[in-house]
Write a protein that holds these residues in place. Structure first.
Motif, PDB file in Angstrom:
ATOM      1  N   LEU A 220      77.528  53.778  70.500  1.00 33.03           N
ATOM      2  CA  LEU A 220      77.863  55.135  69.803  1.00 33.03           C
ATOM      3  C   LEU A 220      78.362  56.161  70.807  1.00 33.03           C
ATOM      4  O   LEU A 220      77.386  56.415  71.984  1.00 33.03           O
ATOM      5  N   SER A 221      79.357  56.795  70.588  1.00 37.78           N
ATOM      6  CA  SER A 221      79.490  58.076  71.539  1.00 37.78           C
ATOM      7  C   SER A 221      78.910  59.225  71.100  1.00 37.78           C
ATOM      8  O   SER A 221      78.060  59.282  70.131  1.00 37.78           O
ATOM      9  N   LEU A 222      78.700  60.341  72.103  1.00 40.52           N
ATOM     10  CA  LEU A 222      77.757  61.389  71.721  1.00 40.52           C
ATOM     11  C   LEU A 222      78.222  62.017  70.576  1.00 40.52           C
ATOM     12  O   LEU A 222      77.341  62.701  69.734  1.00 40.52           O
ATOM     13  N   THR A 223      79.529  61.944  70.281  1.00 40.36           N
ATOM     14  CA  THR A 223      79.809  62.790  68.867  1.00 40.36           C
ATOM     15  C   THR A 223      79.341  62.122  67.618  1.00 40.36           C
ATOM     16  O   THR A 223      79.342  62.615  66.741  1.00 40.36           O
ATOM     17  N   ASP A 224      79.007  60.582  67.724  1.00 42.68           N
ATOM     18  CA  ASP A 224      78.718  59.760  66.591  1.00 42.68           C
ATOM     19  C   ASP A 224      77.435  60.003  66.360  1.00 42.68           C
ATOM     20  O   ASP A 224      76.972  59.460  65.427  1.00 42.68           O
ATOM     21  N   THR A 225      76.523  60.616  67.024  1.00 43.30           N
ATOM     22  CA  THR A 225      74.956  60.532  67.029  1.00 43.30           C
ATOM     23  C   THR A 225      74.734  61.176  65.593  1.00 43.30           C
ATOM     24  O   THR A 225      75.502  62.200  65.238  1.00 43.30           O
ATOM     25  N   PRO A 226      73.633  60.929  65.055  1.00 41.81           N
ATOM     26  CA  PRO A 226      73.358  61.766  63.662  1.00 41.81           C
ATOM     27  C   PRO A 226      72.972  62.998  63.787  1.00 41.81           C
ATOM     28  O   PRO A 226      73.112  63.944  63.142  1.00 41.81           O
ATOM     29  N   ALA A 227      72.406  63.495  65.217  1.00 46.79           N
ATOM     30  CA  ALA A 227      71.908  64.898  65.314  1.00 46.79           C
ATOM     31  C   ALA A 227      73.238  65.714  65.590  1.00 46.79           C
ATOM     32  O   ALA A 227      73.443  66.963  65.086  1.00 46.79           O
ATOM     33  N   VAL A 228      74.162  65.300  66.189  1.00 47.98           N
ATOM     34  CA  VAL A 228      75.484  65.953  66.289  1.00 47.98           C
ATOM     35  C   VAL A 228      76.473  66.099  65.155  1.00 47.98           C
ATOM     36  O   VAL A 228      76.897  67.126  64.654  1.00 47.98           O
TER      37      VAL A 228
ATOM     38  N   LEU B 217      74.717  65.896  62.035  1.00 52.17           N
ATOM     39  CA  LEU B 217      74.026  66.882  61.284  1.00 52.17           C
ATOM     40  C   LEU B 217      74.380  68.650  61.747  1.00 52.17           C
ATOM     41  O   LEU B 217      74.600  69.284  60.837  1.00 52.17           O
ATOM     42  N   ALA B 218      74.336  68.778  62.943  1.00 51.73           N
ATOM     43  CA  ALA B 218      74.736  69.966  63.397  1.00 51.73           C
ATOM     44  C   ALA B 218      76.076  70.572  63.037  1.00 51.73           C
ATOM     45  O   ALA B 218      76.256  71.773  62.616  1.00 51.73           O
ATOM     46  N   ALA B 219      76.923  69.707  63.200  1.00 52.54           N
ATOM     47  CA  ALA B 219      78.164  69.893  62.627  1.00 52.54           C
ATOM     48  C   ALA B 219      78.363  70.256  61.255  1.00 52.54           C
ATOM     49  O   ALA B 219      79.027  71.387  60.781  1.00 52.54           O
ATOM     50  N   GLN B 220      77.658  69.657  60.320  1.00 51.81           N
ATOM     51  CA  GLN B 220      77.454  69.982  59.022  1.00 51.81           C
ATOM     52  C   GLN B 220      76.894  71.187  58.643  1.00 51.81           C
ATOM     53  O   GLN B 220      77.492  72.062  57.890  1.00 51.81           O
TER      54      GLN B 220
ATOM     55  N   LEU C 282      77.053  73.964  61.076  1.00 52.79           N
ATOM     56  CA  LEU C 282      77.638  74.760  61.495  1.00 52.79           C
ATOM     57  C   LEU C 282      78.923  74.910  60.105  1.00 52.79           C
ATOM     58  O   LEU C 282      79.323  76.293  60.375  1.00 52.79           O
ATOM     59  N   SER C 283      79.364  73.947  59.827  1.00 54.01           N
ATOM     60  CA  SER C 283      80.550  73.924  58.770  1.00 54.01           C
ATOM     61  C   SER C 283      80.150  74.912  57.611  1.00 54.01           C
ATOM     62  O   SER C 283      80.893  75.492  56.933  1.00 54.01           O
ATOM     63  N   ILE C 284      78.826  74.797  57.469  1.00 50.67           N
ATOM     64  CA  ILE C 284      78.376  75.621  56.290  1.00 50.67           C
ATOM     65  C   ILE C 284      78.044  77.006  56.653  1.00 50.67           C
ATOM     66  O   ILE C 284      78.391  78.143  56.081  1.00 50.67           O
ATOM     67  N   GLY C 285      77.505  77.203  57.737  1.00 53.62           N
ATOM     68  CA  GLY C 285      76.665  78.380  58.019  1.00 53.62           C
ATOM     69  C   GLY C 285      77.941  79.513  58.894  1.00 53.62           C
ATOM     70  O   GLY C 285      77.732  80.590  58.812  1.00 53.62           O
ATOM     71  N   LEU C 286      78.694  78.717  59.397  1.00 56.61           N
ATOM     72  CA  LEU C 286      79.763  79.726  60.375  1.00 56.61           C
ATOM     73  C   LEU C 286      80.398  80.264  59.558  1.00 56.61           C
ATOM     74  O   LEU C 286      80.599  81.839  59.864  1.00 56.61           O
ATOM     75  N   PRO C 287      81.182  80.029  58.370  1.00 58.23           N
ATOM     76  CA  PRO C 287      81.921  80.954  57.631  1.00 58.23           C
ATOM     77  C   PRO C 287      81.155  82.180  57.203  1.00 58.23           C
ATOM     78  O   PRO C 287      81.299  83.236  57.188  1.00 58.23           O
TER      79      PRO C 287
END
Length: 122
Positions: free
Chosen positions: A5-13, A15-18, A20-25
């Motif tokens: 797994l690459s670093l961007t494919d880890t579950p923590a990343v 989850l953080a991206a999801q 941020l996609s909800i909270g950032l807007p």
């Protein structure tokens, strides 16, 4: 076979991206409304400053007029003092007519005339 797994494919990343996609807007929307409110407040403060500046200019103009009137008043007071001093000098130059006790007006006038004739240079 295990796929690394690459670093961007880890579950923590992911989850953080999801999150941020909800909270950032929402954060961007909140910041945008805050910015709009601050711009409106800045415009209001600028208008108030312009009004205060106009009031200050009016007060300074009135102050200049008041100073001019004060200078005129001081000049008039100086002229009045000079006139009063002149009248005082003229008044002191007038002969003093003092009635003696029991003396009538005619007797006083007669005495003043006699004294004036005596004091007159010949």
């Amino acid at each position: 076979m295990v796929v690394p797994l690459s670093l961007t494919d880890t579950p923590a990343v992911i989850l953080a991206a999801q999150i941020l996609s909800i909270g950032l807007p929402a954060v961007v929307a909140w910041l945008a409304t805050r910015l709009l409110r601050l711009r409106a407040r800045l415009a209001r403060v600028r208008r108030e400053m312009a009004d205060l500046s106009a009031d200050r200019d009016g007060i300074l103009a009135e102050l200049a007029q008041t100073r001019e009137r004060l200078a005129e008043s001081r000049q008039a007071a100086g002229r009045a003092q000079a006139a009063a001093a002149e009248l005082e000098v003229r008044f002191k130059a007038l002969p003093r007519i003092e009635r003696q006790f029991g003396e009538s007006r005619c007797e006083t006038a007669n005495r003043v005339i006699v004294e004036a004739l005596r004091d007159r240079p010949q």
